[in-house]
Write a protein that holds these residues in place. Sequence first.
Motif, PDB file in Angstrom:
ATOM      1  N   GLN A 238      20.913 -21.323 -18.021  1.00  0.00           N
ATOM      2  CA  GLN A 238      20.199 -20.242 -17.353  1.00  0.00           C
ATOM      3  C   GLN A 238      20.982 -18.943 -17.515  1.00  0.00           C
ATOM      4  O   GLN A 238      22.220 -18.951 -17.508  1.00  0.00           O
ATOM      5  N   GLU A 239      20.264 -17.851 -17.689  1.00  0.00           N
ATOM      6  CA  GLU A 239      20.885 -16.520 -17.695  1.00  0.00           C
ATOM      7  C   GLU A 239      20.438 -15.770 -16.458  1.00  0.00           C
ATOM      8  O   GLU A 239      19.288 -15.909 -16.023  1.00  0.00           O
ATOM      9  N   ILE A 240      21.334 -14.960 -15.900  1.00  0.00           N
ATOM     10  CA  ILE A 240      21.002 -14.205 -14.698  1.00  0.00           C
ATOM     11  C   ILE A 240      21.584 -12.801 -14.815  1.00  0.00           C
ATOM     12  O   ILE A 240      22.742 -12.630 -15.228  1.00  0.00           O
ATOM     13  N   PRO A 241      20.812 -11.760 -14.520  1.00  0.00           N
ATOM     14  CA  PRO A 241      21.314 -10.387 -14.620  1.00  0.00           C
ATOM     15  C   PRO A 241      22.375 -10.105 -13.557  1.00  0.00           C
ATOM     16  O   PRO A 241      22.260 -10.540 -12.407  1.00  0.00           O
ATOM     17  N   ALA A 242      23.404  -9.400 -13.925  1.00  0.00           N
ATOM     18  CA  ALA A 242      24.471  -9.048 -12.998  1.00  0.00           C
ATOM     19  C   ALA A 242      23.963  -8.098 -11.920  1.00  0.00           C
ATOM     20  O   ALA A 242      23.094  -7.245 -12.176  1.00  0.00           O
ATOM     21  N   ASN A 243      24.467  -8.267 -10.702  1.00  0.00           N
ATOM     22  CA  ASN A 243      24.205  -7.347  -9.580  1.00  0.00           C
ATOM     23  C   ASN A 243      22.719  -7.207  -9.244  1.00  0.00           C
ATOM     24  O   ASN A 243      22.307  -6.226  -8.629  1.00  0.00           O
ATOM     25  N   SER A 244      21.881  -8.163  -9.681  1.00  0.00           N
ATOM     26  CA  SER A 244      20.439  -8.027  -9.458  1.00  0.00           C
ATOM     27  C   SER A 244      19.851  -9.171  -8.636  1.00  0.00           C
ATOM     28  O   SER A 244      19.027  -8.941  -7.761  1.00  0.00           O
ATOM     29  N   LEU A 245      20.257 -10.377  -8.945  1.00  0.00           N
ATOM     30  CA  LEU A 245      19.700 -11.550  -8.287  1.00  0.00           C
ATOM     31  C   LEU A 245      20.819 -12.432  -7.769  1.00  0.00           C
ATOM     32  O   LEU A 245      21.863 -12.584  -8.412  1.00  0.00           O
ATOM     33  N   ASP A 246      20.600 -13.023  -6.580  1.00  0.00           N
ATOM     34  CA  ASP A 246      21.511 -14.049  -6.099  1.00  0.00           C
ATOM     35  C   ASP A 246      21.304 -15.317  -6.930  1.00  0.00           C
ATOM     36  O   ASP A 246      20.182 -15.640  -7.327  1.00  0.00           O
ATOM     37  N   LEU A 247      22.403 -16.011  -7.192  1.00  0.00           N
ATOM     38  CA  LEU A 247      22.297 -17.316  -7.836  1.00  0.00           C
ATOM     39  C   LEU A 247      22.076 -18.350  -6.743  1.00  0.00           C
ATOM     40  O   LEU A 247      22.914 -18.534  -5.860  1.00  0.00           O
ATOM     41  N   TYR A 248      20.945 -19.038  -6.780  1.00  0.00           N
ATOM     42  CA  TYR A 248      20.567 -19.977  -5.720  1.00  0.00           C
ATOM     43  C   TYR A 248      20.178 -21.298  -6.374  1.00  0.00           C
ATOM     44  O   TYR A 248      19.225 -21.364  -7.162  1.00  0.00           O
ATOM     45  N   LEU A 249      20.923 -22.352  -6.065  1.00  0.00           N
ATOM     46  CA  LEU A 249      20.689 -23.665  -6.657  1.00  0.00           C
ATOM     47  C   LEU A 249      20.455 -24.690  -5.545  1.00  0.00           C
ATOM     48  O   LEU A 249      21.315 -24.888  -4.680  1.00  0.00           O
ATOM     49  N   ASP A 250      19.295 -25.341  -5.579  1.00  0.00           N
ATOM     50  CA  ASP A 250      18.905 -26.309  -4.557  1.00  0.00           C
ATOM     51  C   ASP A 250      18.889 -27.710  -5.157  1.00  0.00           C
ATOM     52  O   ASP A 250      18.027 -28.040  -5.975  1.00  0.00           O
ATOM     53  N   ALA A 251      19.847 -28.556  -4.741  1.00  0.00           N
ATOM     54  CA  ALA A 251      19.894 -29.939  -5.222  1.00  0.00           C
ATOM     55  C   ALA A 251      19.285 -30.911  -4.216  1.00  0.00           C
ATOM     56  O   ALA A 251      18.887 -32.018  -4.577  1.00  0.00           O
TER      57      ALA A 251
END
Length: 335
Positions: free
Chosen positions: A168-181
Amino acid sequence: HAFSSTPSSSPSSSSPISSPSSAPSSSPSSLQDNFIPTISLSGFGIVSPGQNIVLTAVVNYHLQSKNNSLSMEDIASFSYIWTISRLANNSTGRPSKAVDLSQTSSSKTTVLTIPTHLLDPGESYQVTFEANMTKVYGAQRGFVSLTDVLETSARPPVAMIKGVGDFQEIPANSLDLYLDAGSASYDPEEAKNATRVFEWSCTNHTAQQPCSAVQISANGDVFSIPSLALRYSTRFPSILNITVNFSVVSNDGTLRRSSDRSLLVRVISEDSPALFISGKSLIVSRNGLIALTANRISNGNAGSESSGSGAYRWVIGDPSSSSSSSLSSSSSSSL
């Protein structure tokens, strides 16, 4: 494991069975003289406690001629009962224990349905079927029983992260990284009274150090990093290696089964389109279809797919070797 079905003079003391509807005759009848009933069992082997288990007992009356038949009254006088006891586990030290079948209505029929959650994974169970047919066959031959051993499987749980593949790629300073297991992981054995344990690890692969500003939910099933902690550098782009270990502890704490799920997250410039790969990217059959889709999210705005032109290049490689092959397309983002 099966023991021969033989008549006994009285019911087993540990597995009582119903009394016959009428007392056995003191003098044997012709049926008692000529025929001895036997039992055969089916449905045994290694079974999953996460599914209904069906065991069947077939009572063979051994009638030798059409003139020797059982009346409906005779058959109605027969009674049956199943008993199950968990055997002592020498590996874990867990003692033996009887299984309560009082709420299982089929325990007094020839077909026993064991519901899910009643047995534990990774254990051995002694199962006994007893038939009381004393009205017809007499006290010496009318009690017949057979015992076999049932094994339960202990497959590992399946660790998954909701809506996320391996990359996965995520833009810096834009979106929280949220992972639900928590909402995606599951136990195929559906162990009863089990404890679910989630343990996360995160390493900044670029800096070779633990990830910063990591937040874990109270029960451990959700992992997150605030957007402000996701930094981008043109010289050293951050690549986060994240792994969740999902464990299920059951059997009075004597059995722990685990599995891992890992993914790579690359932090990109906040002005760059983010790339997400989704689809059936887990375990598949060699003859099955693998369908993957890559979506570009422009300017860090989740849910806004880029409509501009772009080229896609897919690379397929075997992680156990250095060989790989690539597929290129100027328009398709699907593989």
